[in-house]
Design an enzyme around this catalytic site. Sequence first.
Site, PDB file in Angstrom:
ATOM      1  N   PHE A 200     -14.935   4.623 -26.836  1.00 56.49           N
ATOM      2  CA  PHE A 200     -15.299   6.012 -27.068  1.00 56.49           C
ATOM      3  C   PHE A 200     -14.765   6.876 -25.938  1.00 56.49           C
ATOM      4  O   PHE A 200     -14.661   6.421 -24.789  1.00 56.49           O
ATOM      5  CB  PHE A 200     -16.814   6.183 -27.131  1.00 56.49           C
ATOM      6  CG  PHE A 200     -17.476   5.469 -28.285  1.00 56.49           C
ATOM      7  CD1 PHE A 200     -17.858   6.163 -29.429  1.00 56.49           C
ATOM      8  CD2 PHE A 200     -17.749   4.111 -28.214  1.00 56.49           C
ATOM      9  CE1 PHE A 200     -18.475   5.510 -30.481  1.00 56.49           C
ATOM     10  CE2 PHE A 200     -18.362   3.450 -29.264  1.00 56.49           C
ATOM     11  CZ  PHE A 200     -18.727   4.149 -30.400  1.00 56.49           C
TER      12      PHE A 200
ATOM     13  N   THR B 127     -15.764  -1.161 -29.537  1.00 55.41           N
ATOM     14  CA  THR B 127     -15.281   0.179 -29.852  1.00 55.41           C
ATOM     15  C   THR B 127     -15.184   0.977 -28.565  1.00 55.41           C
ATOM     16  O   THR B 127     -16.101   0.969 -27.742  1.00 55.41           O
ATOM     17  CB  THR B 127     -16.204   0.906 -30.838  1.00 55.41           C
ATOM     18  OG1 THR B 127     -16.244   0.177 -32.069  1.00 55.41           O
ATOM     19  CG2 THR B 127     -15.694   2.315 -31.126  1.00 55.41           C
TER      20      THR B 127
END
Length: 400
Positions: free
Chosen positions: A285, A283
Amino acid sequence: MALKANPIWGYAKTPHFHVGLPDLGPRPCGFALDFRGLNKWECSCVGVLAQTPQRAITPVEDEKPSHDMESSGAIQRPFDMESTGFHKDMNLLPIAEPLSSTELSSSSCDGSKVRVAYQGIPGAYSESAARKAYPKCETVPCEQFEAAFKAVELWLVEKAVLPIENSVGGSINRNYDLLLRHRLHIVGEVQLVVNHCLLGLPGVRKEELKRVLSHPQALAQCEMTLSMLGIARVNADDTAGAAQLVSASGERDTGAVASAEAAKIYGLDILAEKIQDDDDNITRFLILAREPIIAGTDRPYKTSIVFTLEEGPGMLFKALAVFALRDINLTKIESRPQRKRPLRVVDDSNKGSAKYFDYLFYIDFEASMAEGRAQHALGHLQEFAGFLRVLGCYPMDTIS
């Protein structure tokens, strides 16, 4: 004349696009960095803006800041209980005094003086991303993505760390919309390897589980493992919240898919690790702040922008060509319909009118705003972009 680099940059337009630009050097309108005062970016548009009458540019509807907290459409909780750990009332957040330039420069690199907002509760992957960026920071949980944006805007925290895309689940569209609505700058990125764990109450074996709670994306990313175990899946608001619910419920046949950190915080056993179907589950960010950082060339930098295009054949090709002509690599292209004006009506024949989606285009490219090629590319792009905003220029995270 020089225009101060407010978060939104608008430009007068010139009518033509020249594909074979041989100069790749100064264009009629370019970008420059100014290191005076607080070292904010400035946009220098001497040629076009000084010589061409400026026309009013209609602001993009989604750029207007929202002054009310919108509901994120939370998923119905499987248990009748109140989740704890969120700052639902913004007044309950720790108060941060405005930081001077001296205080900002004296903050230690480990983030020990930095308060970082994130969406979720303790044990969330977003909190892990915040601690990766600032190992000794004070993390501040927020119930909604928009609450994290507002915490930064209201000087309650210095930074916010929010997910923008996942290698399996794709883009987080809500945060793309919020990037445009709020006046914050991207000052960094964090890539976090996601390790989904199957959690249960102490002493429970995974064979005893009948159902498991987690965020829908986490459940989808562990589809094969959960199917093999024959466990029913129940949606929860987030992974750490699912772990909290399992811990509070005391039901031995109910488990959660969450992080190892969540297991530690909520007193659960890790029944299985790395249960995601794809091992390369990362992921990305974004780190957001009130002020931009000073772009440099000492390391790999990335720049994020958003723009709109006028209707016409090949307009998107022309927009992308300004980067290809200067050997600038694009790492991300995302399109989002404008929320307040989603459709554009075009009279293209005498038989009626055609309706097209009116898009915002988000692009990340590998170049620093301190480089002339990036300044010239954006100066070129503004010739046919109805709206252009630089969301941030920041060091790339090259290590997962």
